[in-house]
Design a protein around this motif. Structure first.
Motif, PDB file in Angstrom:
ATOM      1  N   LEU A  23      14.425 -26.847   0.263  1.00 11.65           N
ATOM      2  CA  LEU A  23      15.155 -27.563   1.313  1.00 11.65           C
ATOM      3  C   LEU A  23      16.627 -27.138   1.342  1.00 11.65           C
ATOM      4  O   LEU A  23      17.210 -26.981   2.422  1.00 11.65           O
ATOM      5  N   ASN A  24      17.211 -26.929   0.178  1.00  3.69           N
ATOM      6  CA  ASN A  24      18.599 -26.454   0.132  1.00  3.69           C
ATOM      7  C   ASN A  24      18.724 -25.055   0.712  1.00  3.69           C
ATOM      8  O   ASN A  24      19.747 -24.706   1.315  1.00  3.69           O
ATOM      9  N   SER A  25      17.669 -24.254   0.552  1.00  5.68           N
ATOM     10  CA  SER A  25      17.660 -22.917   1.164  1.00  5.68           C
ATOM     11  C   SER A  25      17.655 -23.024   2.685  1.00  5.68           C
ATOM     12  O   SER A  25      18.308 -22.237   3.384  1.00  5.68           O
ATOM     13  N   MET A  26      16.907 -24.010   3.200  1.00  6.11           N
ATOM     14  CA  MET A  26      16.874 -24.225   4.652  1.00  6.11           C
ATOM     15  C   MET A  26      18.244 -24.695   5.153  1.00  6.11           C
ATOM     16  O   MET A  26      18.714 -24.285   6.220  1.00  6.11           O
ATOM     17  N   PHE A  27      18.901 -25.561   4.375  1.00  5.08           N
ATOM     18  CA  PHE A  27      20.250 -25.997   4.738  1.00  5.08           C
ATOM     19  C   PHE A  27      21.206 -24.799   4.757  1.00  5.08           C
ATOM     20  O   PHE A  27      22.081 -24.687   5.631  1.00  5.08           O
ATOM     21  N   ALA A  28      21.050 -23.920   3.765  1.00  3.50           N
ATOM     22  CA  ALA A  28      21.900 -22.722   3.708  1.00  3.50           C
ATOM     23  C   ALA A  28      21.689 -21.845   4.934  1.00  3.50           C
ATOM     24  O   ALA A  28      22.638 -21.241   5.464  1.00  3.50           O
ATOM     25  N   LYS A  29      20.429 -21.787   5.416  1.00  7.48           N
ATOM     26  CA  LYS A  29      20.119 -21.019   6.622  1.00  7.48           C
ATOM     27  C   LYS A  29      20.824 -21.611   7.839  1.00  7.48           C
ATOM     28  O   LYS A  29      21.379 -20.884   8.681  1.00  7.48           O
ATOM     29  N   VAL A  30      20.848 -22.957   7.912  1.00 10.34           N
ATOM     30  CA  VAL A  30      21.549 -23.620   9.010  1.00 10.34           C
ATOM     31  C   VAL A  30      23.041 -23.279   8.957  1.00 10.34           C
ATOM     32  O   VAL A  30      23.663 -22.966   9.977  1.00 10.34           O
ATOM     33  N   ARG A  31      23.630 -23.332   7.762  1.00  5.79           N
ATOM     34  CA  ARG A  31      25.053 -22.992   7.622  1.00  5.79           C
ATOM     35  C   ARG A  31      25.322 -21.561   8.084  1.00  5.79           C
ATOM     36  O   ARG A  31      26.328 -21.287   8.753  1.00  5.79           O
ATOM     37  N   GLU A  32      24.425 -20.655   7.718  1.00  5.38           N
ATOM     38  CA  GLU A  32      24.588 -19.259   8.118  1.00  5.38           C
ATOM     39  C   GLU A  32      24.520 -19.128   9.634  1.00  5.38           C
ATOM     40  O   GLU A  32      25.312 -18.398  10.249  1.00  5.38           O
ATOM     41  N   MET A  33      23.581 -19.853  10.242  1.00  9.97           N
ATOM     42  CA  MET A  33      23.447 -19.815  11.699  1.00  9.97           C
ATOM     43  C   MET A  33      24.699 -20.371  12.387  1.00  9.97           C
ATOM     44  O   MET A  33      25.165 -19.831  13.395  1.00  9.97           O
ATOM     45  N   LEU A  34      25.252 -21.450  11.821  1.00  6.21           N
ATOM     46  CA  LEU A  34      26.467 -22.025  12.400  1.00  6.21           C
ATOM     47  C   LEU A  34      27.635 -21.047  12.282  1.00  6.21           C
ATOM     48  O   LEU A  34      28.464 -20.936  13.187  1.00  6.21           O
TER      49      LEU A  34
END
Length: 805
Positions: free
Chosen positions: A87-98
């Motif tokens: 789940l933290n990896s998915m959050f990191a993906k969101v941060r990268e997208m932002l």
């Protein structure tokens, strides 16, 4: 490609895909040949391999169903390490997208949030009224932080923000949606309602907290970090680029430099237009950290409060305090001191209020060069830790030794209490260091420490700190601070006197060192009041022994009257300790009283009187040997006789540690004379049943004549003693009986591998049997009895016949 290559490329491409692209190719050819077409109005042509332009919005394909299923699966696994990591990896993906300004970032976060809100555990926690698990809260905090990034994104359109805020409000209105602190409306004490506005230190108000209104949210440690966001936003407007702040020197190239700031005035027309964004940033940070707030529940939330505070303070440390910022600092500190129930530094605070120690340490150090009175007032106010205090001790500094560590038994528990107490200690140490040489301030700090710090180990650390600061190696001693160190040390002694503490011995030794550094009056004082500070053993073996040692005399350059005063105090202490605990202190008392005949006699009598009570044979033998060493053989004999009556050596205890003491006692009585030996032998016979030990004593008594110690008024006959006559006959009979009894005991459970040892044992027995005139007959009879009784042990009896007939 050149013109011919491009023509060939297009023709081959059309030929390879003529059915798909021929209509499009004919249409494009017609537009190119038409001078008024749209294509001919634009220079150049699109490059399908170049990607989007820099101003275009990125938008990649998002597999929404896969995102939903993955989040649902990970949440169903209960937040274990693996699933939380995913789940933290998915959050990191969101941060990268932002970061890449990918519009799918917000959409992906929306999908994740929907699954979080649909988590069935939320309903269960809501029904049970329980808090989330710490791992789950960490995930929700990250979720909230990402939404803050999206809402605060300056590149977003207003209609997008409005849409997201509506969605967030919709989720927030759900009953199952948890609060930011992970709870479901627990009834916690509300600070502002717990304290009346006119409540001006009423100590009983410290115990108030009976209201049932949900507590105000704490700004520091809040999952959305409002103070941190505001501080960074305001300081960002004032930040200088490194290039603008001057060229870096070559030596600084590899070193990280703190950010440089400048004052940027607030835009005209705003309420604070007379201030700068930088002073507002400092004001916001000070307001947030100074807010009075109840300690949240659970380890995760409490740890977050500490970490968030440290993070903010690290950012504050980067600010260079110029005149404008110093004025802001002073103004806010005064407001915090006068802030009533909204301030954590107000006069009265709630019992469960988050302590201000770390924050106050920063304020103290920052303010000290500019306004010492205000900095000390603030730091002294912040020293309190109400959760460990009660109304009985909070205002009473006259009996600091009555304070002991309090373990809060309330709910919720303070998991970070150890860290908070260490920060309280750091604040006190910082003040002690700064106040060196200032008698009045040091006295005030000492009283505050005695009032508010309840952990003996921390007070001991402060005492050590004060001692080090007061006694630098390169300059003179600060007597006031040294006395503070001694006072704190004495408090530690009183606090730990009746409790177990593995550092106690170290603490006692340190206190004597500190008292020695203070001077002879301090040493006399602790010797005279030993019973409130030390155990009898500590008082005699460490305190008094050190006070009268040669090292102390040299260190203090004591004259004869001072040496005598210390020695007299040490002797008085020694006798008091010996009376209270003779088993542990009698020997130390005798040693301390050696040079004073009356005191020495008193100590000896205490030892004699205690011998009939709880003293062990080992303690008595030790004192007896000391007496002989000091030239008192008859007293040594008396104590050895008392020790012998406390001893019991069984037939098989031939390696007992007391054997050497027994042999020494018999040698002593033998050297004194026949009468003393005759008095001791009945005690030996009664106490010692080990044949080898008895035979050793018997042999030693027959080698030399008794009475060779040279006692005045006595004469030795010079004749060897006979085993056929008293007193050795009694010892001989006891030794033979011991051999007989031991032989039968051994034969009861003997194994073949011990046959050799048994034969050696019988050989020793024979030596003893043969001492009297009829000994050979007695031994022969003994062997015959063995052969008759143990005839079943044929191999063993065969060995007996071979060796003894």
């Amino acid at each position: 490609m050149n013109r011919d290559q491009l023509q060939k490329f297009i023709q081959y491409l059309i030929t390879a895909h003529h059915t798909e692209v021929l209509p499009t190719a004919q249409k494009l050819a017609d537009e190119i040949l038409s001078s008024n077409s749209e294509i001919n109005q634009v220079n150049g042509a699109p490059d399908p391999t170049a990607g989007a332009s820099i101003d275009d919005e990125n938008c990649w394909h998002l597999d929404e169903e896969q995102v939903k299923e993955q989040v649902k699966l990970f949440l169903s696994q209960g937040g274990y390490y693996g699933s939380a990591k995913q789940l933290n990896s998915m959050f990191a993906k969101v941060r990268e997208m932002l970061r890449m300004r990918d519009s799918n970032g917000a959409r992906m976060l929306t999908l994740i949030t929907e699954q979080f809100v649909a988590d069935p555990r939320l309903t269960l926690w809501r029904q049970q009224g329980t808090s989330m698990t710490d791992k789950c809260r960490q995930l929700w905090d990250e979720l909230g932080a990402l939404w803050v990034c999206i809402i605060l994104n300056p590149h977003c359109k207003l209609e997008e923000k409005s849409c997201w805020l509506q969605q967030l409000q919709k989720w927030s209105d759900l009953d199952i949606c948890p609060l930011e602190d992970g709870n479901y409306g627990h009834e916690l004490p509300n600070i502002t309602n717990a304290l009346p506005q006119n409540a001006n230190q009423s100590p009983e108000l410290l115990q108030r907290g009976t209201t049932t209104i949900t507590n105000l949210e704490g700004w520091v440690g809040h999952p959305l970090d409002p103070i941190g966001c505001l501080f960074l936003t305001l300081t960002e407007a004032c930040r200088l680029n490194n290039d603008e702040s001057g060229a870096l020197l070559p030596s600084d190239m590899n070193e990280s430099r703190p950010p440089m700031y400048q004052h940027v005035p607030v835009a005209a027309g705003f309420p604070n237009s007379s201030e700068s964004y930088l002073s507002l940033a400092l004001e916001v940070a000070l307001m947030g950290m100074g807010q009075q707030r109840v300690m949240p529940e659970g380890l995760y939330a409490q740890d977050k409060v500490c970490r968030n505070e440290e993070q903010l303070l690290n950012q504050l440390q980067e600010l260079q305090l110029d005149d404008e910022l110093v004025q802001t600092l002073k103004k806010q500190c005064i407001l915090l001191l006068e802030g009533g129930p909204f301030s954590g530094l107000g006069e009265v605070i709630h019992r469960e209020s988050v302590p201000m120690h770390t924050f106050a340490k920063y304020l103290f150090s920052a303010l000290l060069p500019h306004d010492p009175d205000l900095s000390y007032k603030l730091a002294l106010r912040a020293m309190r830790l109400p959760v460990l205090e009660n109304s009985a001790t909070a205002g009473d500094t006259s009996h600091p030794h009555h304070m002991v560590s309090v373990v809060p038994s309330r709910y919720p528990r303070w998991f970070t209490l150890g860290h908070l107490e260490s920060q309280q200690c750091e604040l006190a140490s910082t003040m002690l260091t700064a106040a060196k040489g200032d008698t009045l301030r040091l006295r005030t700090i000492l009283e505050t420490i005695q009032k508010h710090i309840h952990s003996s180990s921390l007070i001991f650390k402060l005492a050590q700190d004060a001692f080090k600061i007061a006694t630098p190696t390169d300059s003179s001693t600060d007597s006031t601070l040294l006395n503070v160190a001694l006072e704190l040390g004495l408090q530690v002694m009183r606090m730990t006197l009746s409790t177990l503490n593995w550092r106690r011995r170290e603490m006692v030794r340190w206190l004597v060192t500190c008292a020695t550094e203070v001077g002879v009056r301090a040493l006399v004082s602790i010797l005279q009041s030993w019973y409130t500070l030390f155990t009898p053993t500590e008082a005699t073996s460490i305190v008094a022994a050190t006070a009268v040692s040669h090292t102390t005399i040299l260190r203090l350059s004591l004259d004869y009257p001072q040496r005598e005063e210390l020695a007299s105090c040490a002797r008085t202490l020694a006798l008091q300790c010996a009376m209270k605990d003779p088993q542990s202190c009698a020997l130390s008392a005798l040693t301390l009283c050696e040079k004073d005949h009356i005191a020495f006699e008193a100590a000896y009598q205490i030892a004699i009187d205690a011998a009939a009570g709880g003293m062990t044979h080992s303690q008595l033998f030790t004192i007896a040997r000391y007496m002989e060493l000091r030239g008192y053989p008859l007293r040594a004999f008396k104590l050895a006789s008392l020790a012998m009556s406390h001893l019991n050596l069984a037939y098989n205890q031939d390696t007992h540690p007391a054997i050497n003491d027994v042999l020494w006692a018999c040698a002593l009585s033998h050297s004194l004379g026949k009468n003393e030996l005759a008095a001791l032998i009945p005690l030996v016979v009664k106490s010692v049943h080990c044949a080898t030990v008895l035979s050793d004593i018997l042999r030693r008594c027959t080698v030399t004549a008794p009475g060779l110690a040279g006692i005045p008024g006595r004469r030795s006959s010079g004749k060897l003693m006979s085993t056929d006559k008293a007193p050795l006959r009694q010892l001989l009979d006891a030794t033979i009986n011991a051999y007989i009894n031991t032989t039968h005991s051994r034969l009861t459970h003997i194994s073949p591998r011990h046959y050799g040892e048994f034969i050696e044992f019988l050989s020793k027995a024979r030596e003893t049997f043969l001492l009297p005139q009829d000994g050979h007959l007695q031994f022969a009879q003994f062997i015959d009895n063995l052969k008759q009784i143990y005839k079943g042990k044929k191999k063993l009896m065969l060995l007996v016949r071979e060796h003894f007939g």
